[in-house]
Design a protein around this motif. Structure first.
Motif, PDB file in Angstrom:
ATOM      1  N   ASP A 172       9.404  -3.390  -6.991  1.00 14.60           N
ATOM      2  CA  ASP A 172       8.696  -3.960  -5.840  1.00 14.60           C
ATOM      3  C   ASP A 172       8.340  -2.783  -4.951  1.00 14.60           C
ATOM      4  OD1 ASP A 172       9.282  -6.380  -6.963  1.00 14.60           O
ATOM      5  OD2 ASP A 172      10.807  -6.942  -5.493  1.00 14.60           O
ATOM      6  N   LEU A 173       7.069  -2.410  -4.932  1.00 16.86           N
ATOM      7  CA  LEU A 173       6.669  -1.116  -4.390  1.00 16.86           C
ATOM      8  C   LEU A 173       5.449  -1.230  -3.493  1.00 16.86           C
ATOM      9  CD1 LEU A 173       6.895   0.714  -7.836  1.00 16.86           C
ATOM     10  CD2 LEU A 173       8.647   0.726  -6.046  1.00 16.86           C
ATOM     11  N   CYS A 174       5.346  -0.275  -2.588  1.00 14.78           N
ATOM     12  CA  CYS A 174       4.201  -0.180  -1.685  1.00 14.78           C
ATOM     13  C   CYS A 174       3.674   1.247  -1.750  1.00 14.78           C
ATOM     14  CB  CYS A 174       4.633  -0.544  -0.261  1.00 14.78           C
ATOM     15  SG  CYS A 174       3.387  -0.228   1.008  1.00 14.78           S
ATOM     16  N   LEU A 175       2.465   1.404  -2.257  1.00 18.04           N
ATOM     17  CA  LEU A 175       1.846   2.724  -2.387  1.00 18.04           C
ATOM     18  C   LEU A 175       0.902   2.958  -1.219  1.00 18.04           C
ATOM     19  CD1 LEU A 175       1.247   5.326  -4.003  1.00 18.04           C
ATOM     20  CD2 LEU A 175      -0.537   4.022  -5.216  1.00 18.04           C
ATOM     21  N   LEU A 176       1.066   4.104  -0.558  1.00 15.68           N
ATOM     22  CA  LEU A 176       0.203   4.467   0.559  1.00 15.68           C
ATOM     23  C   LEU A 176      -0.878   5.448   0.104  1.00 15.68           C
ATOM     24  CD1 LEU A 176       2.823   5.018   3.434  1.00 15.68           C
ATOM     25  CD2 LEU A 176       1.792   2.882   2.612  1.00 15.68           C
ATOM     26  N   HIS A 177      -1.946   5.507   0.890  1.00 16.55           N
ATOM     27  CA  HIS A 177      -3.024   6.461   0.608  1.00 16.55           C
ATOM     28  C   HIS A 177      -2.593   7.891   0.903  1.00 16.55           C
ATOM     29  CE1 HIS A 177      -6.441   3.778  -0.195  1.00 16.55           C
ATOM     30  NE2 HIS A 177      -6.004   2.988   0.766  1.00 16.55           N
ATOM     31  N   VAL A 205      13.254   3.801  -4.149  1.00 16.34           N
ATOM     32  CA  VAL A 205      12.518   3.885  -5.409  1.00 16.34           C
ATOM     33  C   VAL A 205      13.331   4.791  -6.323  1.00 16.34           C
ATOM     34  CG1 VAL A 205      10.354   4.529  -6.516  1.00 16.34           C
ATOM     35  CG2 VAL A 205      10.330   3.607  -4.190  1.00 16.34           C
ATOM     36  N   ARG A 206      14.084   4.184  -7.216  1.00 25.15           N
ATOM     37  CA  ARG A 206      14.974   4.936  -8.094  1.00 25.15           C
ATOM     38  C   ARG A 206      15.104   4.208  -9.436  1.00 25.15           C
ATOM     39  NH1 ARG A 206      19.386   1.874  -8.208  1.00 25.15           N
ATOM     40  NH2 ARG A 206      19.920   0.592  -6.391  1.00 25.15           N
ATOM     41  N   ARG A 207      15.633   4.903 -10.384  1.00 28.49           N
ATOM     42  CA  ARG A 207      15.799   4.323 -11.719  1.00 28.49           C
ATOM     43  C   ARG A 207      16.665   3.061 -11.633  1.00 28.49           C
ATOM     44  NH1 ARG A 207      18.368   7.325 -17.092  1.00 28.49           N
ATOM     45  NH2 ARG A 207      18.082   5.560 -18.509  1.00 28.49           N
ATOM     46  N   GLY A 208      16.192   1.985 -12.269  1.00 29.81           N
ATOM     47  CA  GLY A 208      16.932   0.738 -12.300  1.00 29.81           C
ATOM     48  C   GLY A 208      16.610  -0.225 -11.178  1.00 29.81           C
ATOM     49  N   LEU A 231       6.668   3.749  -1.505  1.00 32.23           N
ATOM     50  CA  LEU A 231       7.806   3.207  -0.769  1.00 32.23           C
ATOM     51  C   LEU A 231       8.349   1.965  -1.469  1.00 32.23           C
ATOM     52  CD1 LEU A 231       6.140   3.129   2.790  1.00 32.23           C
ATOM     53  CD2 LEU A 231       7.481   5.004   1.803  1.00 32.23           C
ATOM     54  N   PRO A 232       9.598   1.597  -1.177  1.00 33.65           N
ATOM     55  CA  PRO A 232      10.027   0.252  -1.578  1.00 33.65           C
ATOM     56  C   PRO A 232       9.129  -0.764  -0.872  1.00 33.65           C
ATOM     57  CG  PRO A 232      11.880   1.589  -0.800  1.00 33.65           C
ATOM     58  CD  PRO A 232      10.630   2.331  -0.445  1.00 33.65           C
ATOM     59  N   GLY A 233       8.874  -1.888  -1.508  1.00 38.51           N
ATOM     60  CA  GLY A 233       8.065  -2.913  -0.857  1.00 38.51           C
ATOM     61  C   GLY A 233       8.720  -3.378   0.429  1.00 38.51           C
ATOM     62  N   LEU A 234       7.914  -3.691   1.424  1.00 42.59           N
ATOM     63  CA  LEU A 234       8.441  -4.136   2.713  1.00 42.59           C
ATOM     64  C   LEU A 234       8.945  -5.572   2.604  1.00 42.59           C
ATOM     65  CD1 LEU A 234       5.638  -2.753   5.070  1.00 42.59           C
ATOM     66  CD2 LEU A 234       7.594  -1.556   4.074  1.00 42.59           C
TER      67      LEU A 234
END
Length: 452
Positions: free
Chosen positions: A419-424, A412-415, A54-57
């Motif tokens: 800043d990201l949030c990865l879930l399990h 979450v896209r090119r460019g 996901l985008p970071g919160l």
């Protein structure tokens, strides 16, 4: 060819599974399926195992230094303090571990539970050292007689109560700026990559210090403060109080801010305050970025006006989960259906964002999302079922840009900034429980800031 900074393999992005996301520098370079384009090796390689990326919160309303200070302060709220006797017990116990003359700092005092607080009541608890206690709203401090004496404020505040005087208190009783490292770690653990500090007393020095945190910090400060590039949010914080809310004065302040190229965020909690805030914007006109903070009690008749004005609402869904029983007990019956509106605002086309209001609230955005979905408080009390959101709508409360809460959702896209949030888990599984333990990793600017 340089080695990419980061690759997240086999992740889900926007409902598409089995994707690889490549980060170069602080930006997303590619989002692709491996058979289409083989992802190169990278400095950091994460196998997501199908988890959602996901985008970071973004927490759209908090107070960083106050949250950091809370962690080294004594809690003066429920369940530790429910009356004057328990306040005295807690303060005296803490005071025994301090040096002579050292300030004793308390937070989260709830006058509804423990009764009104002034210098006399604080003196009854502690007299031999300066004491200051902040109320649960974060708007007022109460000092004991010794605290008033050492600050020279006794003649100005005879009852010891200072409302909206954070900057004055810092001037007369300077305290070391608290370290933000622990707060930043907690934010990253929750998948938060950005915050907006809405403290009206912020100085340029405060904003400079915010550069050191591991998340992207934006902050409000007075127009008289020098701007700090990349941190200053050109939004003036205006606090309305029910006992002296003046629509004409507020409208004049809003107009002057607009003329200077600033937007305005109006703090409004009670029915009278939110009505006054909306009326002031209606009189002054609105500008991009104008917002109402909290909007705790929002009468139905104000909703279409807010929508027509293009105002943004930044609210706190988690307060329903943590204080729903108190609201039902204390709120005017006419106000209960107006508390912390969500779906009503979205259905009216109002831009809606959310924040923790830490240290008043908890930093956990996932708890706020659950509350937005269930509208369930303590003892399974449901408060405003008509305001329930879907898990996707609740998530979007934290995905708007810093300058436009509730605006176009970051993707979450090119460019895009990495800043990201990865879930399990994939989102289809995560949406069923919406919990902080879903967060596997938090990435800020291409760097892994936290990993489970």
């Amino acid at each position: 060819m340089s080695v990419p900074r980061l690759v997240v393999r086999n992740c889900e992005v926007g409902g598409r599974s089995g994707l690889d996301v490549v980060v170069e520098g602080d930006r997303v370079a590619t989002v692709s399926r491996p058979p289409e384009r083989a992802s190169p090796s990278a400095e950091v390689d994460i196998d997501a195992g199908g988890g959602a990326l996901l985008p970071g919160l973004h927490d759209h309303h908090l107070h960083l230094f106050a949250e950091a200070a809370r962690r080294s302060s004594v809690s003066c709220g429920p369940p530790d303090v429910v009356d004057q006797a328990s306040l005295a017990r807690v303060l005296r116990a803490t005071g025994r571990g301090l040096r002579p003359g050292e300030w004793l700092r308390g937070v989260a005092y709830d006058s509804r539970r423990a009764g009104p607080l002034d210098r006399t009541r604080l003196d009854a608890a502690v007299q031999d050292r300066p004491v200051r206690v902040k109320d649960r709203t974060g708007l007022s401090w109460t000092l004991n007689t010794e605290g008033l004496r050492v600050t020279g404020l006794e003649s100005r505040f005879a009852d010891g109560v200072l409302i909206g005087e954070d900057r004055l208190l810092q001037e007369v009783a300077p305290a070391a700026r608290p370290d933000l490292g622990g707060v930043a770690t907690t934010l990253c653990r929750y998948g938060i990559t950005g915050v907006t500090d809405t403290t009206p007393a912020n100085t340029a020095a405060d904003l400079e210090h915010m550069r050191s945190v591991a998340v992207r910090a934006r902050a409000m400060a007075g127009p008289e403060e020098p701007e700090v590039p990349g941190v200053t949010l050109r939004t003036l914080k205006l606090v309305l109080r029910e006992d002296d809310a003046d629509v004409e004065d507020a409208a004049t302040t809003i107009e002057k801010a607009h003329d200077a190229g600033w937007s305005v965020a109006v703090h409004a909690v009670t029915r009278a305050e939110t009505v006054a805030a909306v009326a002031a914007f209606a009189q002054a006109g609105t500008s991009a970025g104008d917002r109402v903070e909290h909007a705790s009690v929002l009468p139905a008749e104000t909703v279409p006006v807010i929508a027509d004005l293009g105002l943004t609402i930044v609210t706190h869904p988690d307060f329903v989960a943590r204080r729903g029983d108190v609201y039902l007990a204390d709120a005017d019956p006419a106000d209960r259906e107006c508390l912390y509106r969500l779906r009503t605002l979205l259905d009216a086309g109002v831009a809606l964002g959310a924040g923790s209001d830490a240290p008043v609230g908890d930093l956990d955005p996932w708890s706020a999302m659950r509350a937005a979905v269930s509208r369930t408080g303590p003892d399974e009390i449901v408060l405003g079922a008509v305001e329930r959101l879907s898990p996707e709508q609740a998530l979007r409360l934290f995905l708007g840009p810093a300058a436009h809460p509730g605006g176009p959702v970051r993707a979450v896209r090119r460019g895009a900034l990495a800043d990201l949030c990865l879930l399990h888990e994939p989102w289809a599984a995560a949406r069923r429980r919406v919990d902080a333990d879903l967060v596997r990793a938090t990435i800020v600017g291409g760097d892994v800031a936290w990993e489970a």
